[in-house]
Design a protein around this motif. Structure first.
Motif, PDB file in Angstrom:
ATOM      1  N   HIS A 194      -3.828  -1.149  -9.606  1.00  0.00           N
ATOM      2  CA  HIS A 194      -3.788   0.111 -10.585  1.00  0.00           C
ATOM      3  C   HIS A 194      -4.336   1.420  -9.551  1.00  0.00           C
ATOM      4  CE1 HIS A 194      -8.002  -2.221 -10.708  1.00  0.00           C
ATOM      5  NE2 HIS A 194      -8.361  -0.514 -10.626  1.00  0.00           N
ATOM      6  N   ASP A 195      -4.720   1.036  -8.349  1.00  0.00           N
ATOM      7  CA  ASP A 195      -4.873   2.112  -7.500  1.00  0.00           C
ATOM      8  C   ASP A 195      -4.654   1.814  -6.281  1.00  0.00           C
ATOM      9  OD1 ASP A 195      -7.253   0.419  -6.908  1.00  0.00           O
ATOM     10  OD2 ASP A 195      -8.875   1.753  -7.798  1.00  0.00           O
ATOM     11  N   GLY A 196      -5.258   2.790  -5.102  1.00  0.00           N
ATOM     12  CA  GLY A 196      -5.002   2.232  -3.734  1.00  0.00           C
ATOM     13  C   GLY A 196      -5.744   1.033  -3.183  1.00  0.00           C
ATOM     14  N   VAL A 197      -7.026   1.112  -3.634  1.00  0.00           N
ATOM     15  CA  VAL A 197      -7.703  -0.118  -3.163  1.00  0.00           C
ATOM     16  C   VAL A 197      -7.048  -1.554  -3.676  1.00  0.00           C
ATOM     17  CG1 VAL A 197     -10.072  -1.226  -3.237  1.00  0.00           C
ATOM     18  CG2 VAL A 197      -9.823   1.274  -2.945  1.00  0.00           C
ATOM     19  N   SER A 198      -6.999  -1.475  -4.959  1.00  0.00           N
ATOM     20  CA  SER A 198      -6.478  -2.900  -5.472  1.00  0.00           C
ATOM     21  C   SER A 198      -5.121  -3.195  -4.881  1.00  0.00           C
ATOM     22  CB  SER A 198      -6.373  -2.868  -6.944  1.00  0.00           C
ATOM     23  OG  SER A 198      -5.625  -1.707  -7.601  1.00  0.00           O
ATOM     24  N   TYR A 199      -4.283  -2.105  -4.678  1.00  0.00           N
ATOM     25  CA  TYR A 199      -3.089  -2.506  -3.933  1.00  0.00           C
ATOM     26  C   TYR A 199      -3.278  -3.130  -2.681  1.00  0.00           C
ATOM     27  CZ  TYR A 199       1.289  -1.420  -1.307  1.00  0.00           C
ATOM     28  OH  TYR A 199       2.552  -1.613  -0.666  1.00  0.00           O
ATOM     29  N   GLU A 200      -4.216  -2.398  -1.862  1.00  0.00           N
ATOM     30  CA  GLU A 200      -4.675  -2.823  -0.398  1.00  0.00           C
ATOM     31  C   GLU A 200      -5.105  -4.474  -0.443  1.00  0.00           C
ATOM     32  OE1 GLU A 200      -7.072  -0.347   1.576  1.00  0.00           O
ATOM     33  OE2 GLU A 200      -5.726   1.234   1.529  1.00  0.00           O
ATOM     34  N   MET A 201      -5.892  -4.667  -1.473  1.00  0.00           N
ATOM     35  CA  MET A 201      -6.441  -6.088  -1.654  1.00  0.00           C
ATOM     36  C   MET A 201      -5.351  -6.966  -1.857  1.00  0.00           C
ATOM     37  SD  MET A 201      -9.292  -5.016  -4.263  1.00  0.00           S
ATOM     38  CE  MET A 201     -10.047  -6.780  -4.545  1.00  0.00           C
ATOM     39  N   PHE A 202      -4.286  -6.722  -2.560  1.00  0.00           N
ATOM     40  CA  PHE A 202      -2.960  -7.478  -2.918  1.00  0.00           C
ATOM     41  C   PHE A 202      -2.144  -7.768  -1.588  1.00  0.00           C
ATOM     42  CE2 PHE A 202       1.665  -7.829  -4.297  1.00  0.00           C
ATOM     43  CZ  PHE A 202       1.323  -8.887  -4.873  1.00  0.00           C
ATOM     44  N   LEU A 203      -1.985  -6.471  -0.725  1.00  0.00           N
ATOM     45  CA  LEU A 203      -1.311  -6.779   0.497  1.00  0.00           C
ATOM     46  C   LEU A 203      -1.900  -7.461   1.432  1.00  0.00           C
ATOM     47  CD1 LEU A 203      -0.292  -3.077   1.570  1.00  0.00           C
ATOM     48  CD2 LEU A 203       1.242  -5.123   0.917  1.00  0.00           C
ATOM     49  N   ASP A 204      -3.310  -7.572   1.483  1.00  0.00           N
ATOM     50  CA  ASP A 204      -4.102  -8.512   2.403  1.00  0.00           C
ATOM     51  C   ASP A 204      -3.741  -9.806   2.090  1.00  0.00           C
ATOM     52  OD1 ASP A 204      -5.181  -6.575   3.825  1.00  0.00           O
ATOM     53  OD2 ASP A 204      -6.886  -6.606   2.847  1.00  0.00           O
ATOM     54  N   LYS A 205      -3.573 -10.043   0.575  1.00  0.00           N
ATOM     55  CA  LYS A 205      -3.541 -11.346   0.128  1.00  0.00           C
ATOM     56  C   LYS A 205      -2.224 -12.034   0.339  1.00  0.00           C
ATOM     57  CE  LYS A 205      -7.636 -12.802  -1.470  1.00  0.00           C
ATOM     58  NZ  LYS A 205      -8.355 -13.922  -1.068  1.00  0.00           N
ATOM     59  N   VAL A 206      -1.112 -11.326   0.446  1.00  0.00           N
ATOM     60  CA  VAL A 206       0.245 -11.579   0.535  1.00  0.00           C
ATOM     61  C   VAL A 206       0.615 -11.360   2.015  1.00  0.00           C
ATOM     62  CG1 VAL A 206       0.948 -11.329  -1.830  1.00  0.00           C
ATOM     63  CG2 VAL A 206       1.248  -9.417  -0.229  1.00  0.00           C
ATOM     64  N   ASN A 207      -0.072 -11.295   3.171  1.00  0.00           N
ATOM     65  CA  ASN A 207      -0.161 -11.084   4.308  1.00  0.00           C
ATOM     66  C   ASN A 207       0.650  -9.942   4.954  1.00  0.00           C
ATOM     67  OD1 ASN A 207      -1.694 -13.288   5.080  1.00  0.00           O
ATOM     68  ND2 ASN A 207      -0.037 -14.736   4.435  1.00  0.00           N
ATOM     69  N   GLN A 208       0.484  -8.890   3.932  1.00  0.00           N
ATOM     70  CA  GLN A 208       1.010  -7.431   4.330  1.00  0.00           C
ATOM     71  C   GLN A 208       2.646  -7.551   4.222  1.00  0.00           C
ATOM     72  OE1 GLN A 208      -0.882  -4.805   4.999  1.00  0.00           O
ATOM     73  NE2 GLN A 208      -2.573  -6.155   4.640  1.00  0.00           N
ATOM     74  N   HIS A 209       2.958  -8.328   3.318  1.00  0.00           N
ATOM     75  CA  HIS A 209       4.637  -8.628   3.056  1.00  0.00           C
ATOM     76  C   HIS A 209       5.269  -7.350   3.114  1.00  0.00           C
ATOM     77  CE1 HIS A 209       8.030 -10.463   1.409  1.00  0.00           C
ATOM     78  NE2 HIS A 209       7.546 -11.609   1.392  1.00  0.00           N
ATOM     79  N   PRO A 210       6.492  -7.259   3.991  1.00  0.00           N
ATOM     80  CA  PRO A 210       7.116  -6.001   4.074  1.00  0.00           C
ATOM     81  C   PRO A 210       7.970  -5.592   2.848  1.00  0.00           C
ATOM     82  CG  PRO A 210       8.329  -8.068   5.086  1.00  0.00           C
ATOM     83  CD  PRO A 210       6.774  -8.592   4.703  1.00  0.00           C
ATOM     84  N   ARG A 211       8.017  -6.684   2.012  1.00  0.00           N
ATOM     85  CA  ARG A 211       8.599  -6.082   0.589  1.00  0.00           C
ATOM     86  C   ARG A 211       7.801  -5.872  -0.630  1.00  0.00           C
ATOM     87  NH1 ARG A 211      13.553  -4.702   2.123  1.00  0.00           N
ATOM     88  NH2 ARG A 211      14.427  -6.441   3.635  1.00  0.00           N
ATOM     89  N   ALA A 212       6.443  -5.676  -0.321  1.00  0.00           N
ATOM     90  CA  ALA A 212       5.452  -5.482  -1.472  1.00  0.00           C
ATOM     91  C   ALA A 212       5.133  -4.019  -1.382  1.00  0.00           C
ATOM     92  CB  ALA A 212       4.375  -6.288  -1.180  1.00  0.00           C
ATOM     93  N   CYS A 213       6.141  -3.407  -1.935  1.00  0.00           N
ATOM     94  CA  CYS A 213       6.208  -1.843  -1.812  1.00  0.00           C
ATOM     95  C   CYS A 213       5.697  -1.065  -3.249  1.00  0.00           C
ATOM     96  CB  CYS A 213       7.453  -1.246  -1.506  1.00  0.00           C
ATOM     97  SG  CYS A 213       8.067  -1.959   0.337  1.00  0.00           S
ATOM     98  N   LEU A 214       5.798   0.045  -3.406  1.00  0.00           N
ATOM     99  CA  LEU A 214       5.380   0.868  -4.242  1.00  0.00           C
ATOM    100  C   LEU A 214       6.330   1.847  -5.280  1.00  0.00           C
ATOM    101  CD1 LEU A 214       2.090   2.153  -2.614  1.00  0.00           C
ATOM    102  CD2 LEU A 214       2.055   0.510  -4.622  1.00  0.00           C
ATOM    103  N   LEU A 215       6.063   1.868  -6.447  1.00  0.00           N
ATOM    104  CA  LEU A 215       6.728   2.926  -7.239  1.00  0.00           C
ATOM    105  C   LEU A 215       5.594   4.170  -7.309  1.00  0.00           C
ATOM    106  CD1 LEU A 215       8.718   2.759 -10.486  1.00  0.00           C
ATOM    107  CD2 LEU A 215       6.993   4.391 -10.161  1.00  0.00           C
ATOM    108  N   TYR A 216       5.786   5.111  -7.058  1.00  0.00           N
ATOM    109  CA  TYR A 216       4.579   6.187  -7.077  1.00  0.00           C
ATOM    110  C   TYR A 216       4.890   6.867  -8.412  1.00  0.00           C
ATOM    111  CZ  TYR A 216       2.483  10.764  -6.261  1.00  0.00           C
ATOM    112  OH  TYR A 216       1.731  12.053  -6.244  1.00  0.00           O
ATOM    113  N   ASP A 217       4.056   7.109  -9.337  1.00  0.00           N
ATOM    114  CA  ASP A 217       3.722   7.708 -10.288  1.00  0.00           C
ATOM    115  C   ASP A 217       2.320   8.657 -10.488  1.00  0.00           C
ATOM    116  OD1 ASP A 217       3.766   8.932 -13.057  1.00  0.00           O
ATOM    117  OD2 ASP A 217       4.534   7.345 -13.694  1.00  0.00           O
ATOM    118  N   PRO A 218       2.796  10.095 -10.166  1.00  0.00           N
ATOM    119  CA  PRO A 218       1.358  10.592 -10.066  1.00  0.00           C
ATOM    120  C   PRO A 218       0.589  10.861 -11.647  1.00  0.00           C
ATOM    121  CG  PRO A 218       3.164  12.364 -10.243  1.00  0.00           C
ATOM    122  CD  PRO A 218       3.933  10.892  -9.941  1.00  0.00           C
ATOM    123  N   SER A 219       1.274  10.703 -12.703  1.00  0.00           N
ATOM    124  CA  SER A 219       0.585  10.859 -13.881  1.00  0.00           C
ATOM    125  C   SER A 219      -0.387   9.698 -14.132  1.00  0.00           C
ATOM    126  CB  SER A 219       1.682  10.697 -14.927  1.00  0.00           C
ATOM    127  OG  SER A 219       2.381   9.280 -15.153  1.00  0.00           O
TER     128      SER A 219
END
Length: 350
Positions: A194-219
């Motif tokens: 739900h934010d950058g920190v939680s996304y980074e936690m997930f990235l760490d758990k999936v070993n920085q998987h190259p396909r674990a990307c983002l849809l950006y929505d400023p709202s």
């Protein structure tokens, strides 16, 4: 530099049983008539998109793509937001999220999860068969009910939750990698991502998987009081899809971020039609252009006041006016001199 593609529109909020929203042909003709150049297509309604068939039949996939192209439109991405949500459902939400699953899976969390996994795997192959490079979804949530914890979270709970989330998503990410498609999570309230920190936690758990990307929505970040412009600085290398949606946050002496259990129009934080909210889209589009965002500017309409058709009509012009056609030259090129190593040395006195 790259010019962002668009304008495009996410069709999910427009589907209905009356023309022009009742068939994929009618809705595409409607979108094209408004001036849209692309459509983001939900995959959970077989009336508009047969996910399994597109995944398993390359000829059918190309015929479907040709149908969309015949209206002067491109498919920007496929969406599995509802199916992605079902990859991780805390039991507290079982009954509510059963509505996203077919009748055969209702009241059966294991079957519902297996159905959702198959849907995501088909989405990877369907995207490949359509020649797409990005796909959009939700992460689901095991931990959201603890986001503001009382009683306090037990030690290790968050670690265990993200470990399990990664365990469920890693095989799916691998399927997308096999298909050459980026899986773009919409970072969104209600999701464990739900934010950058939680996304980074997930990235760490999936070993920085190259396909674990983002849809950006400023709202969504306006409603969280998160700096949605600097977010692009942090995560631009992972941003592969974009929803252009407006929002406003007007806290008062009675309510703030949590909204007091009110409906959307009575909350301090509300989604609005483009131009009616507080998002500084000049900065957003400038940042996306700065970092060579490779995707589409896709309108997502979610407004508590304005009619969706008016939102779509106004939105196409809004996006057109904000897309920056990037320059291929510097403004001071006229004063430049040809490159000469010896000349540069003389200027430096070396």
């Amino acid at each position: 530099m790259k010019t962002i593609k668009g304008p495009a529109i996410f069709l999910a909020q427009f589907y209905g049983d009356k023309a022009p929203f009742d068939t994929i042909d009618n809705i595409c003709q409607w979108a094209a008539n408004l001036g849209y150049k692309g459509v983001q297509i939900p995959t959970w309604d077989a009336t508009y998109f047969n996910l399994q068939k597109v995944a398993e039949d390359k000829v059918f996939a190309q015929e479907y793509k040709a149908k969309i192209n015949s209206y002067g439109l491109e498919i920007t991405e496929l969406s599995t937001h509802l199916q992605g949500q079902l990859i991780a459902v805390n039991p507290a939400y079982d009954q509510l999220f059963d509505g996203f699953a077919p009748d055969s899976c209702k009241n059966n969390p294991k079957a519902r999860y297996e159905w959702a996994v198959q849907q995501l795997k088909w989405a990877a192959k369907a995207s490949e068969n359509l020649g797409l490079t990005a796909h959009v979804t939700f992460s689901g949530s095991l931990l959201w009910h603890t986001v503001y914890p009382w009683p306090q979270r037990p030690n290790g709970l968050v670690e265990e939750g993200f470990t399990e989330l990664a365990k469920r998503w890693t095989p799916i990410l691998n399927e997308f990698d096999n298909s050459g498609v980026d899986l773009c999570y919409e970072v969104h309230a209600g999701e464990d991502l739900h934010d950058g920190v939680s996304y980074e936690m997930f990235l760490d758990k999936v070993n920085q998987h190259p396909r674990a990307c983002l849809l950006y929505d400023p709202s969504h970040f306006v409603l969280q009081c998160l700096d949605y412009v600097t977010y692009i600085d942090h995560y631009h290398e992972r941003i592969r899809a974009c929803h252009i949606k407006d929002a406003e946050f007007n806290p008062n002496g009675k309510q703030g971020v949590y909204g007091g259990f009110q409906n959307w129009k009575d909350r301090a934080g509300r989604f609005r039609s483009l131009g009616d909210g507080q998002v500084d889209f000049k900065k957003v589009f400038s940042k996306l252009a700065h970092y060579d965002f490779p995707g589409w500017a896709v309108l997502e309409w979610e407004c508590c006041y304005k009619n969706q058709e008016d939102g779509a009509k106004e939105g196409v012009e809004f996006i057109k006016n904000h897309i920056i056609k990037v320059t291929d030259k510097a403004f001071d090129d006229f004063a430049g001199v040809s490159q000469d190593k010896e000349f540069n040395k003389r200027i430096l006195g070396i």
